[in-house]
Design a protein around this motif. Structure first.
Motif, PDB file in Angstrom:
ATOM      1  N   ALA A 157       0.856  -1.190   0.000  1.00 38.01           N
ATOM      2  CA  ALA A 157       0.000   0.000   0.000  1.00 38.01           C
ATOM      3  C   ALA A 157       0.886   1.232   0.000  1.00 38.01           C
ATOM      4  N   LEU A 158       0.434   2.258  -0.696  1.00 33.42           N
ATOM      5  CA  LEU A 158       1.191   3.501  -0.809  1.00 33.42           C
ATOM      6  C   LEU A 158       0.370   4.656  -0.259  1.00 33.42           C
ATOM      7  N   PRO A 159       1.022   5.725   0.193  1.00 36.29           N
ATOM      8  CA  PRO A 159       0.285   6.899   0.669  1.00 36.29           C
ATOM      9  C   PRO A 159      -0.479   7.581  -0.466  1.00 36.29           C
ATOM     10  N   PRO A 160      -1.456   8.425  -0.140  1.00 36.46           N
ATOM     11  CA  PRO A 160      -2.374   8.959  -1.157  1.00 36.46           C
ATOM     12  C   PRO A 160      -1.753   9.848  -2.217  1.00 36.46           C
ATOM     13  N   HIS A 161      -0.581  10.405  -1.971  1.00 35.73           N
ATOM     14  CA  HIS A 161       0.024  11.282  -2.971  1.00 35.73           C
ATOM     15  C   HIS A 161       0.799  10.512  -4.030  1.00 35.73           C
ATOM     16  N   LYS A 162       0.894   9.166  -3.856  1.00 36.74           N
ATOM     17  CA  LYS A 162       1.637   8.355  -4.821  1.00 36.74           C
ATOM     18  C   LYS A 162       0.691   7.618  -5.759  1.00 36.74           C
ATOM     19  N   ASN A 163       1.212   7.260  -6.937  1.00 36.37           N
ATOM     20  CA  ASN A 163       0.451   6.482  -7.908  1.00 36.37           C
ATOM     21  C   ASN A 163       0.825   5.009  -7.750  1.00 36.37           C
ATOM     22  N   GLN A 274     -12.761   9.939  17.351  1.00 35.15           N
ATOM     23  CA  GLN A 274     -12.849   9.689  15.915  1.00 35.15           C
ATOM     24  C   GLN A 274     -12.012  10.721  15.155  1.00 35.15           C
ATOM     25  N   PRO A 275     -11.178  10.263  14.211  1.00 34.78           N
ATOM     26  CA  PRO A 275     -10.330  11.195  13.442  1.00 34.78           C
ATOM     27  C   PRO A 275     -11.184  12.144  12.604  1.00 34.78           C
ATOM     28  N   PRO A 276     -10.594  13.239  12.132  1.00 32.01           N
ATOM     29  CA  PRO A 276     -11.321  14.178  11.267  1.00 32.01           C
ATOM     30  C   PRO A 276     -11.801  13.487   9.994  1.00 32.01           C
ATOM     31  N   LYS A 277     -12.912  13.963   9.442  1.00 32.03           N
ATOM     32  CA  LYS A 277     -13.455  13.385   8.215  1.00 32.03           C
ATOM     33  C   LYS A 277     -12.403  13.353   7.106  1.00 32.03           C
ATOM     34  N   ASN A 278     -12.512  12.334   6.259  1.00 28.25           N
ATOM     35  CA  ASN A 278     -11.609  12.175   5.114  1.00 28.25           C
ATOM     36  C   ASN A 278     -10.146  12.134   5.526  1.00 28.25           C
ATOM     37  N   SER A 279      -9.886  11.416   6.596  1.00 32.18           N
ATOM     38  CA  SER A 279      -8.502  11.177   7.003  1.00 32.18           C
ATOM     39  C   SER A 279      -8.353   9.700   7.301  1.00 32.18           C
ATOM     40  N   GLU A 291       0.824   5.829   9.586  1.00 34.33           N
ATOM     41  CA  GLU A 291       1.029   7.249   9.319  1.00 34.33           C
ATOM     42  C   GLU A 291      -0.301   7.891   8.931  1.00 34.33           C
ATOM     43  N   PHE A 292      -0.491   9.139   9.356  1.00 30.33           N
ATOM     44  CA  PHE A 292      -1.766   9.841   9.211  1.00 30.33           C
ATOM     45  C   PHE A 292      -1.775  10.698   7.950  1.00 30.33           C
ATOM     46  N   TYR A 293      -2.895  10.623   7.207  1.00 28.18           N
ATOM     47  CA  TYR A 293      -3.027  11.411   5.982  1.00 28.18           C
ATOM     48  C   TYR A 293      -4.444  11.961   5.856  1.00 28.18           C
ATOM     49  N   ALA A 299      -6.226  12.024  -5.778  1.00 27.83           N
ATOM     50  CA  ALA A 299      -6.573  11.979  -7.201  1.00 27.83           C
ATOM     51  C   ALA A 299      -7.206  10.630  -7.523  1.00 27.83           C
ATOM     52  N   ILE A 300      -8.488  10.638  -7.808  1.00 26.31           N
ATOM     53  CA  ILE A 300      -9.244   9.411  -8.075  1.00 26.31           C
ATOM     54  C   ILE A 300      -8.619   8.642  -9.240  1.00 26.31           C
ATOM     55  N   GLY A 301      -8.467   7.339  -9.050  1.00 25.18           N
ATOM     56  CA  GLY A 301      -7.955   6.480 -10.108  1.00 25.18           C
ATOM     57  C   GLY A 301      -6.458   6.306 -10.109  1.00 25.18           C
ATOM     58  N   THR A 302      -5.802   6.800  -9.069  1.00 26.20           N
ATOM     59  CA  THR A 302      -4.342   6.687  -9.031  1.00 26.20           C
ATOM     60  C   THR A 302      -3.839   5.639  -8.049  1.00 26.20           C
ATOM     61  N   ASN A 303      -4.569   5.417  -6.931  1.00 26.26           N
ATOM     62  CA  ASN A 303      -3.998   4.563  -5.889  1.00 26.26           C
ATOM     63  C   ASN A 303      -5.044   4.196  -4.842  1.00 26.26           C
ATOM     64  N   ALA A 304      -5.950   3.303  -5.178  1.00 28.32           N
ATOM     65  CA  ALA A 304      -6.997   2.914  -4.227  1.00 28.32           C
ATOM     66  C   ALA A 304      -6.468   2.061  -3.081  1.00 28.32           C
ATOM     67  N   SER A 305      -5.166   1.762  -3.080  1.00 30.66           N
ATOM     68  CA  SER A 305      -4.616   0.977  -1.970  1.00 30.66           C
ATOM     69  C   SER A 305      -4.812   1.690  -0.641  1.00 30.66           C
ATOM     70  N   ILE A 306      -4.995   3.000  -0.661  1.00 36.79           N
ATOM     71  CA  ILE A 306      -5.173   3.750   0.592  1.00 36.79           C
ATOM     72  C   ILE A 306      -6.454   3.335   1.310  1.00 36.79           C
ATOM     73  N   PHE A 307      -7.421   2.780   0.580  1.00 33.05           N
ATOM     74  CA  PHE A 307      -8.681   2.346   1.174  1.00 33.05           C
ATOM     75  C   PHE A 307      -8.680   0.859   1.520  1.00 33.05           C
ATOM     76  N   SER A 308      -7.633   0.160   1.151  1.00 30.77           N
ATOM     77  CA  SER A 308      -7.481  -1.275   1.366  1.00 30.77           C
ATOM     78  C   SER A 308      -8.670  -2.072   0.845  1.00 30.77           C
TER      79      SER A 308
END
Length: 467
Positions: A157-163, A274-279, A291-293, A299-308
């Motif tokens: 899994a990669l962080p959200p800023h990566k493809n 509960q963490p802030p929305k969309n985190s 790690e928190f993001y 960017a939709i379609g680049t890396n859905a691994s963030i949602f497992s």
């Protein structure tokens, strides 16, 4: 016989059949007591015990047994704050999540938006090839059935800023010498290796095809159709669902020291504000910390691994039965056609079958000997069997992650099945031999739950296991 008499006779026979059927599908007080005794013994502090266990059993499409033992949340400092396991407790359901990702893939297949035998590169927007087999296309079906020749590597899994392409292209920041590809001898389409990265890739395909964020698409479609209030992002759970969120435990402290005689330590979804929305929290490369993001700018379609998509769905046992009922009813849930019968047949069928002569894949100690599309088979006469002494076939999916064990399964051709969750493991399930099953390739904890259900509830004409 007159037409009227004939009709009356038919209705009379039908009534008798239904009456006897209802009796057959009833669990007696004695059976319930026996099952309670055996399942409650799984909860405790021993090496083969867990902190909490929840079970729901269906027979003939109706719930005939449920019970919930131990704790979903443990407060070692103040046990008065412990929360019991309930049917509405949500857990990170681990790899049972793969079935839900596949439900959506099959819906998109039905809509003509995805072809299972098309090169997955066509949907991803970059060319995906195993460098050891550069001329062999990797299809969606191969990815869904773990025949893709992709591998988890040291992380998947990669962080959200990566493809997600960074895993697969030679100049990618996370290519790591091609560790996410199988070596020569394990060709795409021919060799099975269970790989979580496959389903993170499928989640990205869903985003590319629909133009929607994976977690939101799942909630607005498959989860809503099944009346499930779950989520892939803890920060976006409803207030009631977050209050019902359970924790997953291990007996491993913050320094990584495992002591099976020690305390339970939160390993996933630790209770708190509960963490802030969309985190969200994503496990880092070294698999040692989350790690928190924020994901507002994802960017939709680049890396859905963030949602497992491979294991991150938070869902209750009650809601998990909704998916089980849908499968047992050939894709229908409460009168709504969620999947076509052909899609259910494709998912429950065998795309891969282990061949001991050619060793065409890893069977994980005999626990996985065949695989379909987001579901796999537990053959009653095989090493993956769920019942010790009766040849009972099942199809479904298990989950194991962070100390949690889960299952959703049913008997093909019937409306008999069950779901369970165990929320903690006291020993290492991969290295400690005491975790290995006594009669199958499954874990000891899985055997201790599945076998009593099969033996006590599904105790009809079972057949005998051929040793």
């Amino acid at each position: 016989m007159s037409v009227r008499s004939f009709v009356q006779t038919i209705f009379g026979v039908a009534f008798i059949i239904c009456w006897f059927t209802n009796i057959a599908f009833a669990v007696t007080a004695e059976q319930k007591a026996q099952l309670d005794r055996e399942l409650s013994a799984v909860v405790g502090d021993g090496y083969s015990q867990v902190p909490g266990l929840g079970v729901i059993v269906l027979q003939g499409g109706k719930e005939v047994y449920s019970n919930f033992f131990g704790n979903a949340v443990i407060d070692g400092q103040n046990p008065a704050n412990n929360k019991p396991m309930t049917r509405n407790t949500l857990f990170r359901i681990a790899s049972v999540s793969k079935s839900f990702t596949m439900f959506t893939i099959m819906q998109l297949v039905e809509q003509g938006k995805i072809d299972l035998d098309t090169d997955v590169s066509d949907y991803l927007g970059f060319k995906l090839r195993n460098p050891n087999y550069p001329d062999t296309p990797i299809t969606v079906r191969m990815v869904a059935s773990h025949l893709s020749s992709l591998r988890n590597g040291s992380y998947y899994a990669l962080p959200p800023h990566k493809n997600i392409r960074e895993f697969f292209v030679p100049d990618g920041t996370d290519y790591n010498g091609g560790e996410h590809f199988a070596p020569l001898g394990q060709e795409p389409g021919k060799y099975f290796c269970y790989c979580d990265l496959n389903y993170n890739l499928l989640g990205t395909v869903i985003e590319r095809v629909t133009g929607e964020r994976f977690d939101l698409y799942q909630k607005n479609h498959i989860l809503r159709q099944l009346d499930i209030k779950g989520d892939y992002v803890v920060s976006n759970l409803g207030r009631e669902e977050f209050a019902n969120l359970g924790t997953v435990y291990r007996k491993k402290n913050a320094d990584g020291v495992l002591d099976e005689h020690g305390s339970w330590y939160a390993n996933a979804d630790a209770r708190g504000k509960q963490p802030p929305k969309n985190s969200l929290h994503i496990l880092n490369k070294t698999q040692t910390a989350f790690e928190f993001y924020h994901i507002d700018d994802y960017a939709i379609g680049t890396n859905a691994s963030i949602f497992s998509p491979t294991g991150g769905l938070r869902i209750s046992l009650e809601d998990l039965t909704h998916a089980l009922i849908m499968l047992m009813n050939n894709g229908t849930y409460r009168g709504q056609q969620v999947l076509f019968p052909e899609s259910v047949t494709a998912m429950t069928g065998r795309v891969w079958q282990y061949d001991p002569q050619t060793e065409n894949g890893d069977n994980y100690g005999g626990s996985i000997t065949s695989y379909g599309l987001g579901l796999y088979q537990f053959d009653g006469n095989g090493t993956s069997r769920l019942c010790k002494d009766a040849a009972m076939d099942f199809v479904g999916h298990t989950g194991v992650a962070y100390g949690l064990l889960s299952m959703m399964c049913f008997r093909p051709g019937t409306k008999d099945g069950f779901v369970y969750v165990m929320n903690g493991l006291p020993i290492d399930e991969n290295t400690d031999e005491r975790s290995f099953g006594k009669f199958s390739g499954n874990y000891i904890w899985e055997e201790k739950v599945a076998d009593p259900i099969c033996r006590i509830v599904f105790n009809g004409n079972l057949g005998t296991v051929h040793q």
